[in-house]
Design a protein around this motif. Structure first.
Motif, mmCIF file in Angstrom:
data_model
loop_
_atom_site.group_PDB
_atom_site.id
_atom_site.type_symbol
_atom_site.label_atom_id
_atom_site.label_comp_id
_atom_site.label_asym_id
_atom_site.label_seq_id
_atom_site.Cartn_x
_atom_site.Cartn_y
_atom_site.Cartn_z
ATOM 1 N N ARG A 3 58.526 -31.605 -9.732
ATOM 2 C CA ARG A 3 58.632 -30.331 -9.853
ATOM 3 C C ARG A 3 58.208 -29.154 -11.482
ATOM 4 N N LEU A 4 56.928 -28.776 -11.322
ATOM 5 C CA LEU A 4 56.761 -27.854 -12.714
ATOM 6 C C LEU A 4 56.503 -26.244 -12.649
ATOM 7 N N LEU A 5 57.884 -26.041 -13.769
ATOM 8 C CA LEU A 5 57.885 -25.133 -14.534
ATOM 9 C C LEU A 5 56.658 -24.289 -15.558
ATOM 10 N N LEU A 6 56.011 -22.840 -14.708
ATOM 11 C CA LEU A 6 54.825 -22.018 -14.827
ATOM 12 C C LEU A 6 55.067 -21.659 -15.106
ATOM 13 N N THR A 7 54.768 -21.084 -16.618
ATOM 14 C CA THR A 7 55.151 -19.889 -17.601
ATOM 15 C C THR A 7 53.422 -18.801 -17.464
ATOM 16 N N GLY A 8 54.227 -18.048 -17.091
ATOM 17 C CA GLY A 8 52.979 -16.892 -17.001
ATOM 18 C C GLY A 8 52.395 -16.784 -15.513
ATOM 19 N N ALA A 9 53.424 -16.908 -15.020
ATOM 20 C CA ALA A 9 52.824 -17.363 -13.506
ATOM 21 C C ALA A 9 51.817 -15.941 -12.457
ATOM 22 N N ASN A 10 51.909 -14.838 -12.991
ATOM 23 C CA ASN A 10 51.817 -13.778 -12.636
ATOM 24 C C ASN A 10 50.079 -13.441 -13.650
ATOM 25 N N GLY A 11 49.819 -14.172 -14.225
ATOM 26 C CA GLY A 11 48.707 -13.743 -14.754
ATOM 27 C C GLY A 11 47.338 -14.453 -14.439
ATOM 28 N N PHE A 12 46.368 -14.431 -14.916
ATOM 29 C CA PHE A 12 44.823 -14.127 -13.988
ATOM 30 C C PHE A 12 45.028 -16.128 -13.772
ATOM 31 N N VAL A 13 44.880 -16.578 -14.407
ATOM 32 C CA VAL A 13 44.621 -18.289 -14.463
ATOM 33 C C VAL A 13 46.666 -18.528 -13.571
ATOM 34 N N GLY A 14 47.768 -18.094 -14.096
ATOM 35 C CA GLY A 14 48.740 -18.206 -12.975
ATOM 36 C C GLY A 14 48.530 -18.039 -11.640
ATOM 37 N N LYS A 15 48.028 -17.185 -11.199
ATOM 38 C CA LYS A 15 48.163 -16.818 -9.562
ATOM 39 C C LYS A 15 47.493 -17.897 -9.403
ATOM 40 N N ILE A 16 46.448 -18.628 -9.704
ATOM 41 C CA ILE A 16 45.879 -19.516 -8.941
ATOM 42 C C ILE A 16 45.733 -20.850 -9.247
ATOM 43 N N LEU A 17 46.078 -20.737 -10.485
ATOM 44 C CA LEU A 17 46.393 -22.781 -10.511
ATOM 45 C C LEU A 17 48.583 -22.976 -10.037
ATOM 46 N N THR A 18 48.589 -21.694 -9.423
ATOM 47 C CA THR A 18 50.562 -21.840 -8.573
ATOM 48 C C THR A 18 49.527 -22.770 -7.051
ATOM 49 N N GLY A 19 48.760 -22.550 -6.857
ATOM 50 C CA GLY A 19 48.446 -22.753 -5.214
ATOM 51 C C GLY A 19 47.411 -24.120 -5.305
ATOM 52 N N ARG A 20 46.797 -24.566 -6.276
ATOM 53 C CA ARG A 20 46.095 -25.745 -7.142
ATOM 54 C C ARG A 20 47.064 -26.392 -7.140
ATOM 55 N N LEU A 21 48.314 -26.449 -7.691
ATOM 56 C CA LEU A 21 49.275 -26.968 -8.281
ATOM 57 C C LEU A 21 50.074 -27.468 -7.332
ATOM 58 N N GLN A 22 50.314 -26.931 -5.575
ATOM 59 C CA GLN A 22 50.780 -27.220 -5.025
ATOM 60 C C GLN A 22 50.417 -28.345 -3.474
ATOM 61 N N PRO A 37 57.791 -8.140 -10.964
ATOM 62 C CA PRO A 37 57.946 -9.437 -10.269
ATOM 63 C C PRO A 37 56.828 -10.120 -9.831
ATOM 64 N N VAL A 38 57.734 -11.835 -9.771
ATOM 65 C CA VAL A 38 56.355 -12.501 -9.476
ATOM 66 C C VAL A 38 56.090 -13.226 -8.311
ATOM 67 N N LEU A 39 54.775 -12.259 -7.974
ATOM 68 C CA LEU A 39 54.111 -12.771 -6.925
ATOM 69 C C LEU A 39 53.314 -13.709 -6.790
ATOM 70 N N GLY A 40 52.937 -13.865 -5.444
ATOM 71 C CA GLY A 40 52.185 -15.494 -5.049
ATOM 72 C C GLY A 40 52.902 -16.363 -3.550
ATOM 73 N N SER A 41 52.192 -17.715 -4.082
ATOM 74 C CA SER A 41 53.371 -18.266 -2.898
ATOM 75 C C SER A 41 54.320 -19.692 -3.996
ATOM 76 N N ALA A 42 54.129 -19.544 -4.890
ATOM 77 C CA ALA A 42 55.223 -20.174 -5.517
ATOM 78 C C ALA A 42 56.617 -21.117 -4.983
ATOM 79 N N ASP A 43 56.905 -22.012 -4.653
ATOM 80 C CA ASP A 43 57.976 -22.295 -4.089
ATOM 81 C C ASP A 43 59.313 -21.864 -4.760
ATOM 82 N N ASP A 44 59.687 -20.970 -6.276
ATOM 83 C CA ASP A 44 60.478 -20.872 -6.661
ATOM 84 C C ASP A 44 60.193 -20.076 -7.425
ATOM 85 N N TYR A 45 60.871 -18.739 -7.869
ATOM 86 C CA TYR A 45 61.001 -17.935 -8.760
ATOM 87 C C TYR A 45 61.181 -17.296 -9.399
ATOM 88 N N LEU A 46 61.215 -17.358 -11.024
ATOM 89 C CA LEU A 46 62.703 -16.876 -11.964
ATOM 90 C C LEU A 46 62.039 -16.237 -13.119
#
Length: 318
Positions: A3-22, A37-46
Motif C-alpha cells: 500500500r503506497l502513499l503518494l504525495t503530490g498526486a495531482n501533479g504532472f508526475v503524480g497523475k502518471i505514476l499512479t497508474g504505473r504503480l497500480q 480535489p485529487v483527480l485520477g484513478s487511485a485506489d483511495d484519496y486523501l
C-alpha cells in the motif's frame, strides 16, 4: 498487496505514476492538497496541506502505507524566486512533517524522496557529467530547498527509517505544465498551427544543454527504486539521467520539424533564468548497477507525443 502513499498526486508526475504503480501491483493512496480535489484513478484519496503537521500525521495514519513516494513540492524555479518562503515551507517543513508522521505512524514504510538534479547547481559548471559524489551547490531557492529536504531525509534514514533519495534530471512529456520549456514550445506551436497565436515562438536561452528524460522512464526508475525496500546497504542517493544531454535549440528544432507552419523564433528576456548554467549532464551508472534501469524512450518519441498532446488541448479549448 503493498500500500503506497503518494504525495503530490495531482501533479504532472503524480497523475502518471499512479497508474504505473497500480500496474506494478501497488494499492495507491493519493494525497493531494486542499485547494483542488485529487483527480485520477487511485485506489483511495486523501487531502491535506503538507505544511499542516497534525493533518499530515492523520493522513499517514489513515493511509497505513508500506511505501511512500513524496512528490509534493513547489517545483517551478521561477516561482521559487518569486515566493521563496512558500517554497521553503512546502519543500522543507512539509518534508519534515511527512518524515515525522512516517516515524510515528508508519515506521516500517519505505520512503522514496524524488529530489532534483537542480541541487548540483554550480557543480555542473565543470562540464563533466555529475555523479552522486558531486557536492550540491544550488543556484536557486527551489534547489536550495531540495538540498535541505535531502538532509532531513538522510537524518531520518540514519535514525532507522528505510528509504532512498532520487535526483531525476529534466523529465518531460504529455500533461506537463506549459511553465516548463518543452511543453511551452509544443503549446506555442499548437497555438500557431491553429491560428490562435502569431507565428512567433517566444523562447529563453536556447544554448543551454540539458539531460531530458521521458516521464514514463522516470516513473519506471521510481518503481525500480521501491524494490530496494529491505535491501541491506542499498545506496542512499541515486541520479536518474539519460546520459545524453541535448542543446535546447536542438530540442526546439526537433519539435519545429514536426510542424508545417512557418514559425519565427524570438528570444523573450522574461524567459531567461538568472542562474542559468550552460551544461547540465548526469551520470546514472549507480542506478543502472543497483536496479538495472535504463531509459527506453527516445527523445524524438517523447517530443512527438508532447506535440500531439498540445494539439489536442488546443482543439479541445476551442
Amino acid at each position: 498487496m503493498p500500500r503506497l502513499l503518494l504525495t503530490g498526486a495531482n501533479g504532472f508526475v503524480g497523475k502518471i505514476l499512479t497508474g504505473r504503480l497500480q500496474q506494478a501491483g501497488y494499492e495507491v493512496v493519493a494525497l493531494g492538497g486542499t485547494v483542488s480535489p485529487v483527480l485520477g484513478s487511485a485506489d483511495d484519496y486523501l487531502s491535506c496541506d503538507i505544511r499542516d503537521a497534525q493533518a499530515l500525521a492523520q493522513a499517514v495514519a489513515t493511509a497505513r502505507p508500506t511505501h511512500v513516494i513524496h512528490l509534493a513540492a513547489i517545483s517551478h524555479v521561477p516561482t521559487s524566486f518569486k515566493d521563496p518562503l512558500l517554497t521553503w515551507q512546502t519543500n522543507v517543513i512539509g518534508s519534515m512533517n511527512l518524515l515525522e508522521a512516517i516515524k510515528q505512524q508508519a515506521p516500517e514504510a519505505f520512503t522514496l524522496f524524488p529530489s532534483s538534479s537542480e541541487v548540483y547547481g554550480a557543480a555542473f559548471k565543470s562540464g563533466i557529467a555529475v555523479t552522486e559524489d558531486n557536492l550540491p551547490a544550488p543556484l536557486n531557492p527551489y534547489a536550495a530547498s531540495k538540498v535541505a529536504a535531502e538532509y532531513a531525509f538522510r537524518e531520518y534514514f540514519r535514525q532507522g527509517l528505510d528509504g532512498v533519495i532520487a535526483r531525476p534530471f529534466n523529465h518531460i512529456g504529455a500533461q506537463q505544465s506549459a511553465d516548463f520549456v518543452t511543453a511551452s514550445f509544443a503549446r506555442q506551436i499548437a497555438l500557431i498551427e491553429d491560428g490562435q497565436q502569431a507565428p512567433v515562438l517566444k523562447v529563453g536561452n536556447l544554448e543551454a544543454i540539458r539531460d531530458f528524460l521521458d516521464v514514463q522512464d522516470v516513473c519506471d526508475a521510481y518503481i525500480e527504486l521501491l524494490k530496494l525496500k529491505g535491501s541491506p546497504d542499498h545506496p542512499v542517493c541515486l541520479n536518474i539521467a539519460s546520459g545524453q544531454s541535448r542543446k535546447i535549440r536542438d530540442v526546439l528544432d526537433l519539435l519545429l520539424s514536426q510542424s508545417s507552419a512557418q514559425i519565427i523564433v524570438e528570444q523573450d528576456p522574461d524567459r531567461l533564468r538568472p542562474s542559468d548554467i550552460p551544461i547540465a549532464a548526469g551520470n546514472s551508472t549507480l542506478l543502472k548497477q543497483t536496479t538495472g534501469w535504463q531509459p527506453a524512450i527516445t527523445l524524438e518519441t517523447t517530443l512527438s507525443q508532447l506535440l500531439h498532446y498540445w494539439r489536442a488541448q488546443v482543439k479541445t479549448a476551442n
